[in-house]
Each structure stands twice: as C-alpha cells, then as structure tokens.
Write a protein that holds these residues in place. Sequence first.
Motif, PDB file in Angstrom:
ATOM      1  N   HIS A 197       4.839  -5.968   1.654  1.00  0.00           N
ATOM      2  CA  HIS A 197       6.127  -6.139   2.337  1.00  0.00           C
ATOM      3  C   HIS A 197       6.909  -7.289   1.717  1.00  0.00           C
ATOM      4  O   HIS A 197       8.131  -7.200   1.556  1.00  0.00           O
ATOM      5  CB  HIS A 197       5.884  -6.392   3.825  1.00  0.00           C
ATOM      6  N   ALA A 198       6.218  -8.357   1.352  1.00  0.00           N
ATOM      7  CA  ALA A 198       6.890  -9.503   0.730  1.00  0.00           C
ATOM      8  C   ALA A 198       7.520  -9.116  -0.604  1.00  0.00           C
ATOM      9  O   ALA A 198       8.595  -9.590  -0.957  1.00  0.00           O
ATOM     10  CB  ALA A 198       5.898 -10.643   0.531  1.00  0.00           C
ATOM     11  N   PHE A 199       6.866  -8.228  -1.345  1.00  0.00           N
ATOM     12  CA  PHE A 199       7.377  -7.806  -2.648  1.00  0.00           C
ATOM     13  C   PHE A 199       8.285  -6.573  -2.560  1.00  0.00           C
ATOM     14  O   PHE A 199       8.769  -6.095  -3.589  1.00  0.00           O
ATOM     15  CB  PHE A 199       6.213  -7.500  -3.595  1.00  0.00           C
ATOM     16  N   HIS A 200       8.482  -6.031  -1.356  1.00  0.00           N
ATOM     17  CA  HIS A 200       9.296  -4.819  -1.164  1.00  0.00           C
ATOM     18  C   HIS A 200       8.696  -3.625  -1.900  1.00  0.00           C
ATOM     19  O   HIS A 200       9.423  -2.733  -2.354  1.00  0.00           O
ATOM     20  CB  HIS A 200      10.740  -5.037  -1.619  1.00  0.00           C
ATOM     21  N   ASP A 201       7.379  -3.604  -2.044  1.00  0.00           N
ATOM     22  CA  ASP A 201       6.706  -2.484  -2.702  1.00  0.00           C
ATOM     23  C   ASP A 201       6.319  -1.466  -1.630  1.00  0.00           C
ATOM     24  O   ASP A 201       5.287  -1.587  -0.970  1.00  0.00           O
ATOM     25  CB  ASP A 201       5.465  -2.986  -3.440  1.00  0.00           C
ATOM     26  N   GLY A 252       6.677  10.149  17.534  1.00  0.00           N
ATOM     27  CA  GLY A 252       8.130  10.000  17.491  1.00  0.00           C
ATOM     28  C   GLY A 252       8.563   8.563  17.696  1.00  0.00           C
ATOM     29  O   GLY A 252       9.540   8.102  17.094  1.00  0.00           O
ATOM     30  N   GLU A 253       7.836   7.828  18.547  1.00  0.00           N
ATOM     31  CA  GLU A 253       8.162   6.412  18.742  1.00  0.00           C
ATOM     32  C   GLU A 253       8.019   5.654  17.421  1.00  0.00           C
ATOM     33  O   GLU A 253       8.865   4.827  17.059  1.00  0.00           O
ATOM     34  CB  GLU A 253       7.242   5.795  19.791  1.00  0.00           C
ATOM     35  N   GLY A 254       6.950   5.929  16.689  1.00  0.00           N
ATOM     36  CA  GLY A 254       6.751   5.270  15.406  1.00  0.00           C
ATOM     37  C   GLY A 254       7.798   5.654  14.389  1.00  0.00           C
ATOM     38  O   GLY A 254       8.263   4.817  13.606  1.00  0.00           O
ATOM     39  N   GLU A 255       8.203   6.905  14.417  1.00  0.00           N
ATOM     40  CA  GLU A 255       9.184   7.386  13.442  1.00  0.00           C
ATOM     41  C   GLU A 255      10.533   6.693  13.600  1.00  0.00           C
ATOM     42  O   GLU A 255      11.296   6.572  12.641  1.00  0.00           O
ATOM     43  CB  GLU A 255       9.347   8.902  13.600  1.00  0.00           C
ATOM     44  N   ARG A 256      10.817   6.204  14.802  1.00  0.00           N
ATOM     45  CA  ARG A 256      12.094   5.536  15.049  1.00  0.00           C
ATOM     46  C   ARG A 256      12.065   4.043  14.745  1.00  0.00           C
ATOM     47  O   ARG A 256      13.080   3.374  14.849  1.00  0.00           O
ATOM     48  CB  ARG A 256      12.506   5.765  16.510  1.00  0.00           C
ATOM     49  N   LEU A 257      10.913   3.506  14.365  1.00  0.00           N
ATOM     50  CA  LEU A 257      10.819   2.081  14.068  1.00  0.00           C
ATOM     51  C   LEU A 257      11.505   1.755  12.745  1.00  0.00           C
ATOM     52  O   LEU A 257      11.448   2.520  11.786  1.00  0.00           O
ATOM     53  CB  LEU A 257       9.358   1.643  13.986  1.00  0.00           C
ATOM     54  N   SER A 258      12.137   0.580  12.683  1.00  0.00           N
ATOM     55  CA  SER A 258      12.640   0.087  11.403  1.00  0.00           C
ATOM     56  C   SER A 258      11.458  -0.341  10.542  1.00  0.00           C
ATOM     57  O   SER A 258      10.325  -0.465  11.026  1.00  0.00           O
ATOM     58  CB  SER A 258      13.565  -1.108  11.619  1.00  0.00           C
ATOM     59  N   LEU A 259      11.708  -0.588   9.279  1.00  0.00           N
ATOM     60  CA  LEU A 259      10.619  -0.985   8.384  1.00  0.00           C
ATOM     61  C   LEU A 259       9.979  -2.292   8.857  1.00  0.00           C
ATOM     62  O   LEU A 259       8.747  -2.405   8.927  1.00  0.00           O
ATOM     63  CB  LEU A 259      11.137  -1.142   6.953  1.00  0.00           C
ATOM     64  N   ASP A 260      10.801  -3.284   9.190  1.00  0.00           N
ATOM     65  CA  ASP A 260      10.255  -4.565   9.648  1.00  0.00           C
ATOM     66  C   ASP A 260       9.459  -4.390  10.935  1.00  0.00           C
ATOM     67  O   ASP A 260       8.404  -5.010  11.114  1.00  0.00           O
ATOM     68  CB  ASP A 260      11.379  -5.581   9.870  1.00  0.00           C
ATOM     69  N   ALA A 261       9.967  -3.548  11.839  1.00  0.00           N
ATOM     70  CA  ALA A 261       9.264  -3.324  13.101  1.00  0.00           C
ATOM     71  C   ALA A 261       7.940  -2.596  12.852  1.00  0.00           C
ATOM     72  O   ALA A 261       6.926  -2.882  13.505  1.00  0.00           O
ATOM     73  CB  ALA A 261      10.135  -2.516  14.058  1.00  0.00           C
ATOM     74  N   ALA A 262       7.938  -1.669  11.899  1.00  0.00           N
ATOM     75  CA  ALA A 262       6.707  -0.959  11.568  1.00  0.00           C
ATOM     76  C   ALA A 262       5.662  -1.918  11.011  1.00  0.00           C
ATOM     77  O   ALA A 262       4.475  -1.846  11.351  1.00  0.00           O
ATOM     78  CB  ALA A 262       6.997   0.156  10.567  1.00  0.00           C
ATOM     79  N   VAL A 263       6.109  -2.832  10.148  1.00  0.00           N
ATOM     80  CA  VAL A 263       5.190  -3.820   9.580  1.00  0.00           C
ATOM     81  C   VAL A 263       4.645  -4.724  10.675  1.00  0.00           C
ATOM     82  O   VAL A 263       3.439  -5.018  10.736  1.00  0.00           O
ATOM     83  CB  VAL A 263       5.891  -4.643   8.485  1.00  0.00           C
ATOM     84  N   GLU A 264       5.531  -5.163  11.557  1.00  0.00           N
ATOM     85  CA  GLU A 264       5.096  -6.021  12.665  1.00  0.00           C
ATOM     86  C   GLU A 264       4.072  -5.300  13.539  1.00  0.00           C
ATOM     87  O   GLU A 264       3.070  -5.875  13.973  1.00  0.00           O
ATOM     88  CB  GLU A 264       6.311  -6.434  13.495  1.00  0.00           C
ATOM     89  N   ARG A 265       4.313  -4.025  13.770  1.00  0.00           N
ATOM     90  CA  ARG A 265       3.404  -3.230  14.593  1.00  0.00           C
ATOM     91  C   ARG A 265       2.051  -3.071  13.895  1.00  0.00           C
ATOM     92  O   ARG A 265       0.987  -3.180  14.511  1.00  0.00           O
ATOM     93  CB  ARG A 265       4.034  -1.866  14.828  1.00  0.00           C
ATOM     94  N   ALA A 266       2.087  -2.839  12.586  1.00  0.00           N
ATOM     95  CA  ALA A 266       0.845  -2.670  11.833  1.00  0.00           C
ATOM     96  C   ALA A 266       0.016  -3.946  11.834  1.00  0.00           C
ATOM     97  O   ALA A 266      -1.218  -3.905  11.903  1.00  0.00           O
ATOM     98  CB  ALA A 266       1.165  -2.252  10.395  1.00  0.00           C
ATOM     99  N   LEU A 267       0.700  -5.089  11.761  1.00  0.00           N
ATOM    100  CA  LEU A 267      -0.008  -6.362  11.702  1.00  0.00           C
ATOM    101  C   LEU A 267      -0.437  -6.873  13.070  1.00  0.00           C
ATOM    102  O   LEU A 267      -1.251  -7.800  13.160  1.00  0.00           O
ATOM    103  CB  LEU A 267       0.872  -7.418  11.025  1.00  0.00           C
ATOM    104  N   ALA A 268       0.123  -6.260  14.138  1.00  0.00           N
ATOM    105  CA  ALA A 268      -0.212  -6.729  15.484  1.00  0.00           C
ATOM    106  C   ALA A 268      -1.664  -6.441  15.824  1.00  0.00           C
ATOM    107  O   ALA A 268      -2.268  -7.090  16.676  1.00  0.00           O
ATOM    108  CB  ALA A 268       0.717  -6.085  16.513  1.00  0.00           C
ATOM    109  N   GLY A 269      -2.230  -5.421  15.183  1.00  0.00           N
ATOM    110  CA  GLY A 269      -3.642  -5.120  15.400  1.00  0.00           C
ATOM    111  C   GLY A 269      -3.941  -4.568  16.766  1.00  0.00           C
ATOM    112  O   GLY A 269      -5.010  -4.789  17.329  1.00  0.00           O
ATOM    113  N   ARG A 270      -2.960  -3.831  17.341  1.00  0.00           N
ATOM    114  CA  ARG A 270      -3.200  -3.253  18.662  1.00  0.00           C
ATOM    115  C   ARG A 270      -4.276  -2.184  18.578  1.00  0.00           C
ATOM    116  O   ARG A 270      -4.278  -1.330  17.716  1.00  0.00           O
ATOM    117  CB  ARG A 270      -1.908  -2.634  19.212  1.00  0.00           C
ATOM    118  N   GLY A 271      -5.218  -2.223  19.442  1.00  0.00           N
ATOM    119  CA  GLY A 271      -6.284  -1.239  19.468  1.00  0.00           C
ATOM    120  C   GLY A 271      -7.091  -1.437  20.727  1.00  0.00           C
ATOM    121  O   GLY A 271      -6.795  -2.310  21.539  1.00  0.00           O
TER     122      GLY A 271
END
Length: 724
Positions: A586-590, A663-682
């Motif tokens: 994400h930092a490198f925009h890759d 569908g909720e995930g599909e509507r996330l922005s890129l930054d929000a998706a990254v934040e969600r991925a890093l949140a470690g919800r499980g």
Amino acid sequence: MRRSNLPAELNRFVGRAAEQDQLVRLLDEFRMVTVVGVGGVGKTRLALRAAAALQKRYVDGVRLAELAALRDPGLVAHALVEALALTDHTVRSPREVLLEHLAERRLLLLVVDGFEHLVEECAGLLRELLLGCPGLTVLAAGRRSLRVDGEAVFTLAPMDEADAMELLAGRAAEAGVVAGGDAGTLRELCRRLDGIPLALELAAARLPLLTPAQLLRRLEDRFRLLDGGRRGALPRHRTLRTAIGWSHELCTPEERLLWARLSVFAGPFDLEAVEYVCAGAGLSADRVLDVLGELLAQSLVAREDTAAGPRFRMLDTVRAYGAEWLEALGDTERMRRRHRDWYVGFATWCELEWFSPRQGEVAAATDVALPNLRAALELCLESAEDASLARHLAGTLWFSWVGCGRLSEGRHWLDRAVAVPAYEPVAPHEEARLKALWVLGYVAILQGDPTAAVAALHECGERARATGNATAEAYATHRMGCLALLSDDLPRAEELIGRALDAYREIGELNSNVLMGQVELAMVRAFQGDLEGAVALCAEVREVCEERGERWTRAYALYVLAYAALTDGDPVSARELLSECVTINHAFHDLVGLVLAIELLALVTVVEGDAEEAAVLQGAAVPVWRSVGLPLFGSAHFNGSRALCARQAGEALGGAAYQAWYGEGERLSLDAAVERALAGRGDPAGRGRAGARAPRPFRAGPAPVPETRKPAGSPTGKGGEAAG
C-alpha cells in the motif's frame, strides 16, 4: 484514498467573499464552471477556497489536477488519473479508467493552472466525463473558457481597492514590515497595479527594501518604459507583465539569470537540481544558494513541503516570464538539455538506490519529480538522435512504473520510445533499446497484454543473443518465465526462471528484479506442492532484503511465506506476514501485491472462524482487480485461495448473507479496504487455536471456480464475482 488532495493554505486568504459566494451559487446550478481572468488575478486561489468550502457536499471528495507542467496532450487523462489517486495496471485507456471510476461517484474535480495549451484535449475529455458521470462536477480555472456544453463562465475581476490594500498590508506584515506612511500612496500603488493579487504580492515582497513611495516611483518609471506593450494586449495583461517586469528590473543580474534558467523546470525542484542545471557562466555554483534565497524572499520562488522533503516552485506566470528572457538570451535549448541530463542522472541514481534502505525515499522523490521526468522524456523524443536516451530513461524508470503503480504511464513512454525508428544497433544505443524492450514486456505482462509482452521480449531476447548481451538476455528469459507462471504453464515457468537466475548468478547481477525472480520461482514450486522448496527460496530472499533494506520484493516473499504458513496450519503467522505485506504494498501503491495479500487474508480470516469478514475482504478485492486487470491473472493456480474461501464462507453464511457481506466489501475505498484488512477482525475464539489447521489453499492442478452469483441483500443491488 483521501477524500481531498487540496493543499493547505500557506497564508491568509484576503477578501473575495462576494466572489466566493457567487462561485458557490454557480456550482449549485451548473456541473461545469470555469473561472477565467488575467494571469495572477487569483483564479486558482479562489477555486481552491470555494472547493474547500464545498467538501462536505461531495461524498466522494474533492480532487485537484494541475496541468501547467504538461506538454503532451496525451498525458492529460493520465494526469487526471493521478489526481484521483487511481492506480490502474490494465491496458485500458486512462479515459476508460476515469469513466468507470467516476460513473457512480459524487465528486468535485478541480482542473487548474495553465490548461490553455491543452484546451482541445481538456475540453473533449471533460465533456466525455461529464456526459458519462452524472455525479461529477468540474471547477476549472484558466485564462480562457473550455467551451464545453453546459459550461458556466465566471470572470474574476481584480480586487477592489479595500481588498487590494488589505492584501498589500497583510503580505508586507508577513515580511516583517508595517506598510504605514501615506495611505494615498498605498492606494495609488494598488491602483497602478490594477488590484492584481500577484502584482501586489510582488510589490509587498519589496517593502523590506523600499518605501511605498519609492516603489511607486520605480513602478511609474517601469510603466512608462513598457506602456506600449505588445500590440493587442489587454491593459491588465500589460499591467501584470509590467508588474513582473518591474520586479525583474529590480533584481540583480545574477537573480535575473537564475530566474530565466529556473524556467526550464516543469514542476517542483530541489536545491541540488538547481545547482547542477542553473550554475554556469554568470552564476557560479557557490552563489546559487544565496541567489535562490533572494528570489524566495521576493516571492518569485515559493517553497513547499513534499513527501520527499522541501522543494521549490515558480508560479506559472513568473515561470513564463523567465522563459521569455531565457529565449531572448538564446539559451533555452542548452538549458533544456542540462535539465534533461540532470533528470536522467536522477533516474539512474534512483534505480540504484531502489535496492537499498532508501527505497521509500526513492519512491517519494520520483513521485515529486514526475513532471520534470516527463519534460525530460519529451525532450528526448523530440529528435531521433536522442531516442536512445529516451529508451534509457524510460527503461531506467521501471521501478516507478512497476513498483509504484504507474504501469499505464510507463507503457505510454515505453511504447513511444521503442517506436522511434532509425536507432543504431551499437552500444550504448542497442543496450538502451534492449532494456526498454524487456521493461516494456514486464509492464505488458502485468497489464494482462501477453501479445505485446511476447513481441517485446522475443525481440529483446533475439537481439541480446545476436549482440552477446547476457544481461538483457537473462531479463528477457526471466520475464518470459513470469508470463508462463501467470499462464499456468508451471514446468515452462520453472525452466525459464531457473535459467534466468543461473544467468544472473553467472554475471553477478543482484537487485530487486533478481530477488523477484526467486520469489516467482518459489510461487511455481508452491503451486506444484513443493512448500519446503518455496519457503527456502523466500527465506533467502527475506534475508537479503533485510541486509539491503529492500522492502518491495520482501513483500512478495512474505506473501509466499504466508501461504506456506497457512497451508501448514498456522493462520496466526500467516496473518502477521500478510499484514506486513499489505502495509508495504500500500505504501508503494503496488496494487498487484496488495490485492494478492488481501485475497489470502480473506482465506486466513475464514479459517479463523469469521466468515462474514472473509466475505467482506473478498468483496474488497473486486474493485482492486478492476484496476489491476484480469482477476487473479486468469490463473487457476492463483485463483485457488479465492475459490476455497468463497466456498467455505458461502457454506458458513448461506448464499444471501455471503453476498450481502461481499457487497459491503465491494463498496469500500482502497484505503478503507486496507484498514479493514489490517484490523485483523476474526473470531477471537477461533484465531490462534493450537489445533487449527487450514486446508491447502493452492493445488497442483487448477482449482474449481464457483459460478458467479448475484448478491442478495446488497443495498445497491450490485454484486461481485464469487470467485473473482
């Protein structure tokens, strides 16, 4: 993505309350508004102010696109893609990318600063975007209207007397001077400068040296000198030219010379660049710093903070005046070549430092230097004699095109550079062409364009063998192996990448590309079931990356190690590895590395017991794949983890619930998706259980792909593909 990229105001905004209200009202009624007026009248500042005030109105934000530094009309759409912080790895045109991204968004786009020389391209593109994107509003600022259907034109007049005097006094105070004395003198000074903010600011910058009366006398002399002006010029155009010319007249010979030479910079520049490009006859290198400081003190140069550190910039109007003087001196072409040479050297340094602890610094510096790199590439492509240099520069910037999410622009320059005819098949011309070819092949592979990739890599390999260029041959072989990997031809991928790695070792080549070859070979082995071999390769890569401070390739190695950990029943370690992978990419925009990591994190999440969040992450990957290209490269092997996750999450949730979370995930922005991925919800109860073991996400053969289903329960009624 941040909702706004508007710059912070560096000083107080003075006056213009009525104009701002009027502009806001126009934006209530029209979807295209253009602020027009003489240069220096404050069009851009007013547009930025109005946009900042309207941010809450546009749920998808306000984005600023500056076009003054562009020369090539073909880059206008690329500049808008960049302004919207989009990363697109596909072969789609930037117009298509913009239309798709903006189609369902409510957003205000500012197009400012010097689009007059690109008016046809701008007008056509904006018209197409407005027709295809009903939630888009465009606010433009320039010296002329764009004549787009439905455009409202707002003509910005100079400041009234009260505002002009307030601005003059305020800017003088910022310079540490109280502009006292005869109010009549100040009023006359404002009148003679026609209330043009830029002219007033230039005058205020002189108040530490001259009294208002002295300024007025000098200005009157200057007016008489230039009163004739250019035939046909409007009075206020002559006034601004006079004000800038008067400021020029007050400069020392060294300051005038540096002003003229600085005009070759197309965007922000640093001191080192100025010292190299601008020093010479009439201005020694040891004087550049002091002279630049004087121009800064006189508001002829502005300082700005960037992600790469402090940089300097000239206002477009001031830069244009300097360019006229440089032309009059007959020195324009020489200075453009010096500018080009600096940025060729800069790119070469960046390529070397990419494989070092300064990788992040290189990414930021290249981003800031992009307008100047474009200008250098343009100059190289103006004549066939410099085509080899264009190929060298476009090839050298591979790390920016591939590693920093600029595949589309990289393809633009590489295609142009390679297409220039009449190159000489001798070193270094041949070497530059070969590098451009393998980089073009690399970019085309990642864009999902195998036909172009094979053509470029085949030519590179053939010419490399004919000329005995072992390095270029190794790169061509490596990238053909990469194409085989993404095409599911694993035996061929292993043979080609292995051969390339042997060649790299023989010639002593070691850099990010070589390490990426090891990671790609590890992927091949993982897909064939050799997890131990894959882990050994990536552990070696990880060790070298840690020694060298390399992070970009390290992220891909972490991805493979996470896959191995998950397959071996350790989702906790897999999540830890993937979280670092996501952060780096994400930092490198890759986006390629980023979306692969998110896909695998979805499988980790369902293994941990949280099927809902796994579905969200799978949905979040869909819009990223649209930007990257073919989902999971169309590869059955890369699709294995997604198919398994979709099946397990669907079984746990049921079809309707799965599609709703998806569908909720599909509507996330890129930054929000990254934040969600890093949140470690499980599921806290399920995550990290000692006995938890993940089924193998990858298989030696193609994984089954569940059929696409429409989501039920999605608020927008839109869904994604259950398996990509």
